[in-house]
Write an enzyme that holds these catalytic residues in place. Structure first.
Site, short mmCIF file in Angstrom:
data_model
loop_
_atom_site.label_atom_id
_atom_site.label_comp_id
_atom_site.label_asym_id
_atom_site.label_seq_id
_atom_site.Cartn_x
_atom_site.Cartn_y
_atom_site.Cartn_z
N ASP A 52 5.86 3.57 1.51
CA ASP A 52 6.52 4.81 1.88
C ASP A 52 7.52 4.58 3.02
O ASP A 52 8.61 5.14 3.03
CB ASP A 52 5.46 5.84 2.27
N SER A 90 0.87 -1.18 0.00
CA SER A 90 0.00 0.00 0.00
C SER A 90 0.90 1.22 0.00
O SER A 90 2.10 1.10 0.27
CB SER A 90 -0.85 0.01 1.26
N LYS A 91 0.33 2.39 -0.28
CA LYS A 91 1.23 3.55 -0.37
C LYS A 91 1.90 3.86 0.97
O LYS A 91 3.05 4.26 0.99
CB LYS A 91 0.54 4.76 -0.99
N ARG A 92 1.18 3.61 2.05
CA ARG A 92 1.81 3.89 3.35
C ARG A 92 2.89 2.89 3.71
O ARG A 92 3.98 3.25 4.15
CB ARG A 92 0.76 3.96 4.46
#
Ligand code: GLU
Length: 504
Positions: free
Chosen positions: A265, A260-262
């Site tokens: 990241d 996921s983007k989180r």
């Protein structure tokens, strides 16, 4: 062979979606097939402005051409589902007429009540299905005149698929093999929403059929929807032309969780091809392009996330990937993202760029940083000396600015350790010799060697302060090549500058 990439413009293009598009592209190219870009925008509530353009730019960035689609047109235009409503309505009506679909008038409160009741009675699947439909407000339970009255009076309704009871659903997935489901696990999904627009399921099946799609490649998250799609193909009389399905494994972060983007990241992994500013949250997510990645490196790397060519060769051009791609060699297990590996691919592609191409990339970065490039010869020379030492073009700003401007500071540790009275005295003497030396790296090397031999000191003792004076750095590419490139005048000026700036 007809393939399609069918993203929804509900957010910026995720790297996983780009991988799906890439596999479609590879297979289409390999088979001289058609590749369609279809925008699945039937869920207007989730529409995010700008994401369709983002998707188109992303496929172009990776150099994937489509034979049909929203950006290029084609025989099945329009390729945006919101512009094809009539077609879906027609088939929803056909399903109703055949008894494969029905009108449902339940309000959100009534649906919630049903879910509560089912939950209380311990039913796992709190869904609208072949059992619960019997106690809800729909055209299967209400008298025909009442149904007509409700519709005529403008009451809101949806059209639901009437999933057949106890039917075996079988299909072959090119990656996962034979799949087998019981229709009892499929719920009566909404086909047409109260706004008259179709849901993903109806629109997707109708379009794949009408566009002659032969192979559906999509993410694993769509596997649970496939039994319903198979039932729809059957009910619509299209089972003979149902496409072959291939559900790709999930992309995982290095710790094995969904990319996921989180999560991504946290590991410094971009999930979008380009930077994306999220207006709602005010956050900016970094993209591959702006982080300095080359599209060739990204394409090559993501192709291997979930596919193995069956040989040891990992670095592959697009043409090579087109030659060797096969769905059978795609993995069922999730694919873990490895940033180091991507970076090694990036290095490879960067190093192999022509001097002119790499020069153009480096020029853009240097100019962005306000560094003035006095000549092409200097730029190209610097690029060729540094290509083995950088991963991104922007690294030149950090580690190669000294080719273009005198050092603004000197590597402190080296100053402390190597800039001592005795070697600096020798360096001053050597500077005098430099004034008359032939200015090519071979002569500079030989001259330097003769000098240190005469002084009876090791090369290293003088090399470090010489480099420090010329570049400010502790390390770098060949020092005599660097000097040759800087030129006599500039090199002498820098030595003078260092003698003044760094007193001993
Ligand atoms: N619109 C779906 C998505 O956004 C497409 C799924 C499919 O390829 O069938 O991923």
């Amino acid at each position: 062979m007809v393939l399609r990439y069918a993203p929804s413009p509900t957010g910026p293009q995720h790297i996983g979606g780009l991988r799906t598009a890439l596999y479609c592209y590879l297979l289409a190219q390999q088979n001289n097939g058609e590749l369609i870009l279809r925008i699945e925008d039937t869920d207007q509530t989730r529409y995010v402005e700008g994401t369709e353009e983002f998707i188109i730019e992303a496929v172009k960035w990776l150099d994937m051409s489509f034979t049909q689609g929203v950006h290029v047109g084609g025989p099945h235009a329009p390729y945006r589902q919101s512009e094809r409503s009539e077609l879906y309505q027609k088939f929803a009506q056909q399903l109703i007429d055949q008894g494969n679909a029905y009108y449902a008038f339940d309000t959100p409160e009534e649906l919630e009540e049903m879910r509560q009741k089912l939950q209380e009675s311990g039913v796992d699947q709190q869904t609208y299905n072949y059992i619960s439909r019997q106690s809800m407000k729909n055209s299967l339970t209400l008298p025909a005149e009442e149904v007509k009255e409700r519709i005529d009076s403008g009451e809101k309704y949806v059209v639901r698929f009437k999933v057949p009871t106890k039917e075996d659903i079988r299909f072959k997935d090119s990656i996962r093999g034979h799949m087998h489901f019981q229709s009892s696990v499929v719920d009566d999904k909404v086909l047409l929403k109260s706004d008259g627009l179709p849901t993903y399921h109806l629109a997707n099946v109708v379009d794949d059929y009408h566009m002659g799609v032969t192979h559906v490649i999509r993410g694993e998250e769509w596997l649970p929807s496939t039994p319903l799609h198979v039932l729809l193909y059957k009910a619509l009389g299209w089972i003979e032309s149902m496409p072959t399905f291939a559900h790709l494994s999930l992309l995982l972060d290095p710790s094995g969780r969904k990319l996921s983007k989180r999560n991504a990241d946290k590991h410094g992994i971009p999930v979008f091809p380009f930077d994306w500013f999220d207006e709602k949250s005010g956050e900016t997510w970094s993209g591959y392009r702006e982080s300095g990645y080359l599209p060739e490196a990204v394409a090559n790397y993501i192709a291997l996330l979930g596919w193995h060519p069956g040989t040891e060769q990992e670095l592959m051009s697009m043409d090579e990937m087109i030659q060797s791609f096969s769905l059978e060699r795609c993995h069922k297990a999730g694919a873990k993202f490895d940033l180091d590996k991507l970076n090694s691919f990036q290095q490879h592609y960067l190093r192999n760029k022509s001097t002119q191409d790499l020069g153009a990339l480096v020029r853009a970065e240097l100019e962005k940083a306000g560094i003035v490039i006095s000549s092409d010869a200097l730029l190209y020379g610097a690029v060729d000396l540094m290509r083995e030492r950088i991963t991104f073009a922007k690294d030149m700003v950090q580690s190669g600015a000294y080719f273009f401007e005198p050092p603004a500071e000197y590597h402190a540790k080296t100053v402390k350790k190597k800039w001592k009275a005795e070697p600096v005295e020798m360096l001053k003497e050597f500077t005098e010799e430099l004034k008359a030396m032939a200015w090519d790296h071979g002569s500079l090397h030989d001259g330097f060697k003769a000098f240190v031999e005469a002084k009876e000191v090791g090369m290293g003792k003088l090399m470090a302060p010489l480099r420090l004076a010329l570049t400010g750095a502790a390390g770098g590419p060949g020092l005599f090549e660097t000097m040759e490139l800087l030129g006599r005048e500039e090199s002498l000026a820098r030595l003078q500058q260092a003698f003044v700036a760094l007193p001993v």
